[in-house]
Design a protein around this motif. Structure first.
Motif, PDB file in Angstrom:
ATOM      1  N   UNK A   1       0.865  -1.174   0.000  1.00 17.89           N
ATOM      2  CA  UNK A   1       0.000   0.000   0.000  1.00 17.89           C
ATOM      3  C   UNK A   1       0.903   1.226   0.000  1.00 17.89           C
ATOM      4  N   UNK A   2       0.931   1.931  -1.120  1.00 25.74           N
ATOM      5  CA  UNK A   2       1.800   3.099  -1.250  1.00 25.74           C
ATOM      6  C   UNK A   2       1.056   4.369  -0.853  1.00 25.74           C
ATOM      7  N   UNK A   3       1.767   5.222  -0.104  1.00 21.77           N
ATOM      8  CA  UNK A   3       1.227   6.531   0.298  1.00 21.77           C
ATOM      9  C   UNK A   3       2.260   7.573  -0.145  1.00 21.77           C
ATOM     10  N   UNK A   4       2.201   8.011  -1.398  1.00 21.20           N
ATOM     11  CA  UNK A   4       3.295   8.808  -1.979  1.00 21.20           C
ATOM     12  C   UNK A   4       3.589  10.110  -1.243  1.00 21.20           C
ATOM     13  N   UNK A   5       2.586  10.772  -0.716  1.00 23.73           N
ATOM     14  CA  UNK A   5       2.796  12.083  -0.100  1.00 23.73           C
ATOM     15  C   UNK A   5       3.040  11.996   1.399  1.00 23.73           C
ATOM     16  N   UNK A   6       3.125  10.786   1.926  1.00 26.63           N
ATOM     17  CA  UNK A   6       3.222  10.610   3.381  1.00 26.63           C
ATOM     18  C   UNK A   6       4.666  10.416   3.817  1.00 26.63           C
ATOM     19  N   UNK A   7       4.887  10.645   5.125  1.00 24.14           N
ATOM     20  CA  UNK A   7       6.199  10.428   5.709  1.00 24.14           C
ATOM     21  C   UNK A   7       6.066   9.500   6.907  1.00 24.14           C
ATOM     22  N   UNK A   8       7.185   9.169   7.488  1.00 21.70           N
ATOM     23  CA  UNK A   8       7.252   8.283   8.647  1.00 21.70           C
ATOM     24  C   UNK A   8       6.341   8.816   9.760  1.00 21.70           C
ATOM     25  N   UNK A   9       5.452   7.976  10.273  1.00 17.61           N
ATOM     26  CA  UNK A   9       4.535   8.405  11.317  1.00 17.61           C
ATOM     27  C   UNK A   9       3.395   9.267  10.810  1.00 17.61           C
ATOM     28  N   UNK A  10       2.981   9.055   9.566  1.00 15.06           N
ATOM     29  CA  UNK A  10       2.013   9.947   8.927  1.00 15.06           C
ATOM     30  C   UNK A  10       0.611   9.890   9.543  1.00 15.06           C
ATOM     31  N   UNK A  11       0.308   8.870  10.336  1.00 14.78           N
ATOM     32  CA  UNK A  11      -1.072   8.730  10.825  1.00 14.78           C
ATOM     33  C   UNK A  11      -1.489   9.795  11.830  1.00 14.78           C
ATOM     34  N   UNK A  12      -0.524  10.521  12.377  1.00 15.19           N
ATOM     35  CA  UNK A  12      -0.882  11.565  13.342  1.00 15.19           C
ATOM     36  C   UNK A  12      -0.424  12.946  12.897  1.00 15.19           C
ATOM     37  N   UNK A  13       0.062  13.077  11.684  1.00 18.31           N
ATOM     38  CA  UNK A  13       0.519  14.385  11.217  1.00 18.31           C
ATOM     39  C   UNK A  13      -0.676  15.310  11.023  1.00 18.31           C
ATOM     40  N   UNK A  14      -0.526  16.557  11.454  1.00 16.78           N
ATOM     41  CA  UNK A  14      -1.633  17.501  11.289  1.00 16.78           C
ATOM     42  C   UNK A  14      -1.247  18.675  10.390  1.00 16.78           C
ATOM     43  N   UNK A  15      -0.114  18.538   9.670  1.00 16.81           N
ATOM     44  CA  UNK A  15       0.345  19.642   8.838  1.00 16.81           C
ATOM     45  C   UNK A  15       0.247  19.323   7.355  1.00 16.81           C
ATOM     46  N   UNK A  16      -0.406  18.191   7.008  1.00 17.76           N
ATOM     47  CA  UNK A  16      -0.542  17.827   5.607  1.00 17.76           C
ATOM     48  C   UNK A  16      -1.701  18.598   4.985  1.00 17.76           C
ATOM     49  N   UNK A  17      -1.621  18.808   3.664  1.00 11.65           N
ATOM     50  CA  UNK A  17      -2.715  19.446   2.963  1.00 11.65           C
ATOM     51  C   UNK A  17      -3.907  18.519   2.832  1.00 11.65           C
ATOM     52  N   UNK A  18      -5.032  19.028   2.358  1.00 12.72           N
ATOM     53  CA  UNK A  18      -6.254  18.215   2.266  1.00 12.72           C
ATOM     54  C   UNK A  18      -6.086  16.957   1.423  1.00 12.72           C
ATOM     55  N   UNK A  19      -5.385  17.076   0.281  1.00 18.14           N
ATOM     56  CA  UNK A  19      -5.219  15.913  -0.586  1.00 18.14           C
ATOM     57  C   UNK A  19      -4.379  14.841   0.097  1.00 18.14           C
ATOM     58  N   UNK A  20      -3.252  15.250   0.707  1.00 19.95           N
ATOM     59  CA  UNK A  20      -2.391  14.279   1.382  1.00 19.95           C
ATOM     60  C   UNK A  20      -3.121  13.638   2.556  1.00 19.95           C
ATOM     61  N   UNK A  21      -3.889  14.434   3.295  1.00 19.36           N
ATOM     62  CA  UNK A  21      -4.611  13.895   4.443  1.00 19.36           C
ATOM     63  C   UNK A  21      -5.647  12.871   4.014  1.00 19.36           C
ATOM     64  N   UNK A  22      -6.342  13.151   2.931  1.00 18.33           N
ATOM     65  CA  UNK A  22      -7.355  12.205   2.461  1.00 18.33           C
ATOM     66  C   UNK A  22      -6.707  10.904   1.985  1.00 18.33           C
ATOM     67  N   UNK A  23      -5.597  11.006   1.271  1.00 20.71           N
ATOM     68  CA  UNK A  23      -4.884   9.797   0.833  1.00 20.71           C
ATOM     69  C   UNK A  23      -4.373   8.997   2.025  1.00 20.71           C
ATOM     70  N   UNK A  24      -3.928   9.701   3.039  1.00 23.67           N
ATOM     71  CA  UNK A  24      -3.427   9.018   4.231  1.00 23.67           C
ATOM     72  C   UNK A  24      -4.560   8.265   4.923  1.00 23.67           C
ATOM     73  N   UNK A  25      -5.712   8.900   5.068  1.00 22.35           N
ATOM     74  CA  UNK A  25      -6.847   8.219   5.692  1.00 22.35           C
ATOM     75  C   UNK A  25      -7.255   6.987   4.887  1.00 22.35           C
ATOM     76  N   UNK A  26      -7.259   7.123   3.582  1.00 22.69           N
ATOM     77  CA  UNK A  26      -7.622   5.986   2.723  1.00 22.69           C
ATOM     78  C   UNK A  26      -6.621   4.846   2.883  1.00 22.69           C
ATOM     79  N   UNK A  27      -5.326   5.183   2.986  1.00 24.52           N
ATOM     80  CA  UNK A  27      -4.299   4.149   3.115  1.00 24.52           C
ATOM     81  C   UNK A  27      -4.438   3.390   4.425  1.00 24.52           C
ATOM     82  N   UNK A  28      -4.703   4.118   5.520  1.00 24.43           N
ATOM     83  CA  UNK A  28      -4.872   3.455   6.812  1.00 24.43           C
ATOM     84  C   UNK A  28      -6.079   2.527   6.780  1.00 24.43           C
TER      85      UNK A  28
END
Length: 525
Positions: free
Chosen positions: A483-510
């Motif tokens: 499962x690739x999360x291209x815009x994410x970084x290490x520990x991305x599940x709690x980051x609050x500084x991502x933009x809307x697109x990155x945040x939505x992709x992160x939620x989908x990946x989890x």
């Protein structure tokens, strides 16, 4: 001009600094290259009682012999710059603790941050030394109070010799001395630790070993215990693009960095005072605390989150990463990322389990593996758990613990998962037991499914371990769902500084990763 006291790592003496001392002196500095008892030309001065305290006293005596500067100028509060390379940082800190008033700056040259009570053995790059000490076989030839130097053809046991010319390697092998065992096993004592911690300091990373300033910034950003000391304004950092022995590989560049360190230069890492540490930020999926409906149960090392169900349910055990300092509070099982995963799993019908284990350093993997195995056994025996349907999910540095389960997967283990995992020991980590190599173990995993979440903004040295694992798994190993999360970084599940697109992709990946694990743990007979 600065006055430098140079202290090298294990098996070496003052001679190792020859090519650094010359340009330092040419720049107007005074240089004292220490040869400790038992090292270099003093190898015959050691005995069975030679230990770390002996080396600390060696440096105290050397410091006392150096005339104090009449006007230290910018070198405040003292007049000496103490440089500790690898093992050398232990006697440096011990001596600085006793002569704080003489110290202008402490330089950690590709060295750790030992604290009161630590032993050098815990950071020894030579795993063979650790194995022999643990087994009580320190000698082997009747000389049981000394450790012979590693063979020259095993650079990893020297901590890495990248960039060292052949002639310098030959000299290292010729002049290396046996290390008195007590220098590695006697704990460092720092009775004036608070005053010592207030001194200016510099860290110099040798990046061929895999660590650098980015690692410090990550530690500070995440607010891990002890990281606040790295963000003091009196602390600076440099990087050298070389291996663990820069005095042999890039002596001129090292001399230049030491002069800049003495002049209070270096990269500063700043902490965001108002920001909550990344690992304590909100889980990115909105999972209400009462979502599972079945409550939770807390034991010494585990917390179980139950779904609302009458019959036993499959379990997913979440294994945190590390190494993390002992005394980290809250402990990882109570971090929002793991409580979030645990509750979300329970909301979907499985028992989510968070675990605390004791991975406090690279040498602790065996202990942490035992903690995880014990926790899994207790979870499987719980009356609310279907013990024949269990998945293990590893995060970050906990990824090395995956190896045991790949090497001999039990029939009740239905799936393993790994999220932004470290899947091989990182350069500069020192001794990690060979068994903790997931890439080597994956060939024995058979048909065990693997769900791997890979982030696009991973540190290169970690990303390389993931690629090594995937390459090994591709040769007839288990089925791996990536499962690739291209815009994410290490520990991305709690980051609050991502933009809307990155945040939505992160939620989908989890969500996708959770559902993929649940599909495996509930499938089949």
């Amino acid at each position: 001009m600065a006055t430098f006291v140079l202290v090298s790592g294990s098996h070496t003496g003052g001679w190792v600094w020859d090519e650094v001392a010359a340009p330092l002196r040419a720049a107007g500095s005074e240089v004292y290259a220490a040869t400790l008892t038992g090292m270099g030309e003093r190898r015959r001065a050691a005995g069975p009682d030679t230990d770390l305290e002996t080396h600390v006293q060696d440096l105290v005596d050397l410091i006392d012999s150096i005339p104090a500067a009449e006007s230290p100028g910018d070198l405040v509060p003292g007049d000496l710059v103490l440089v500790g390379h690898c093992y050398g940082i232990h006697p440096v800190l011990g001596a600085a603790d006793r002569r704080t008033e003489r110290v202008a700056r402490i330089v950690h040259l590709d060295a750790g941050l030992p604290r009161d009570g630590d032993t050098a053995l815990a950071l020894a790059p030579d795993r063979t030394v650790r194995d022999r000490v643990a087994a009580g076989r320190e000698g082997g030839d009747g000389d049981d109070w000394r450790i012979p130097p590693p063979p020259p053809d095993e650079p990893e046991r020297w901590g890495g010799t990248d960039g060292v010319p052949e002639a310098a390697l030959a000299r290292l092998a010729r002049l290396a001395a046996p290390q008195p065992l007590g220098t590695l096993t006697r704990p460092l004592r720092l009775p004036h630790a608070d005053a010592l911690a207030a001194l200016p300091a510099t860290g110099i990373f040798c990046t061929a070993n895999g660590s650098g300033i980015a690692l410090v910034e990550t530690l500070v950003e995440n607010g891990l215990p002890g990281s606040e000391a790295l963000a003091r304004p009196e602390v600076g950092f440099f990087e050298l693009d070389t291996g663990h022995w820069p005095m042999l590989s890039v002596p001129d560049a090292l001399a230049g960095v030491l002069l800049r360190a003495a002049a209070d230069e270096g990269h500063r890492v700043t902490a965001k005072k108002s920001a909550r540490p990344a690992h304590l930020r909100r889980f990115l999926l909105d999972v209400p605390a009462d979502a599972p409906g079945g409550g939770r149960e807390r034991t010494d090392r585990t917390t179980l989150y139950f779904p609302r169900a009458e019959e036993p349910r499959p379990a997913v055990v979440l294994v945190h990463g590390g190494p993390l300092p002992a005394g980290t509070r809250p402990t990882p099982r109570d971090w929002p990322v793991f409580t979030g995963y645990g509750r979300y799993l329970a909301s979907l019908g499985a028992v989510g389990v968070t675990v605390d284990h004791r991975l406090h350093g690279p040498t602790d993997y065996a202990r942490a593996a035992g903690d995880v195995a014990e926790a899994v056994a207790r979870v499987r025996a719980h009356p609310s758990v279907d013990g024949e349907r269990v998945a293990l999910w590893f995060f970050s540095g906990g990824g090395l613990l995956l190896a045991d389960w790949l090497a001999a997967p039990p029939p009740w283990l239905r799936c393993v998962a790994a999220t932004y995992p470290v899947l091989a020991p990182l350069p500069g980590w020192g001794p990690v037991e060979p068994r903790f190599r997931p890439a080597a173990a994956v060939g024995s995993a058979g048909g065990l499914p693997v769900v791997l979440t890979r982030v696009g903004r991973e540190r290169p040295e970690i990303a390389a371990t993931v690629e090594e694992f995937l390459s090994a798994a591709g040769g007839g190993g288990p089925r791996v769902e990536v499962i690739d999360v291209p815009l994410a970084h290490h520990g991305f599940e709690t980051a609050d500084d991502a933009g809307p697109e990155a945040a939505e992709r992160a939620r989908h990946a989890v969500d996708r990763a959770v559902r993929a694990v649940l599909a495996e743990v509930t499938a089949g007979p």
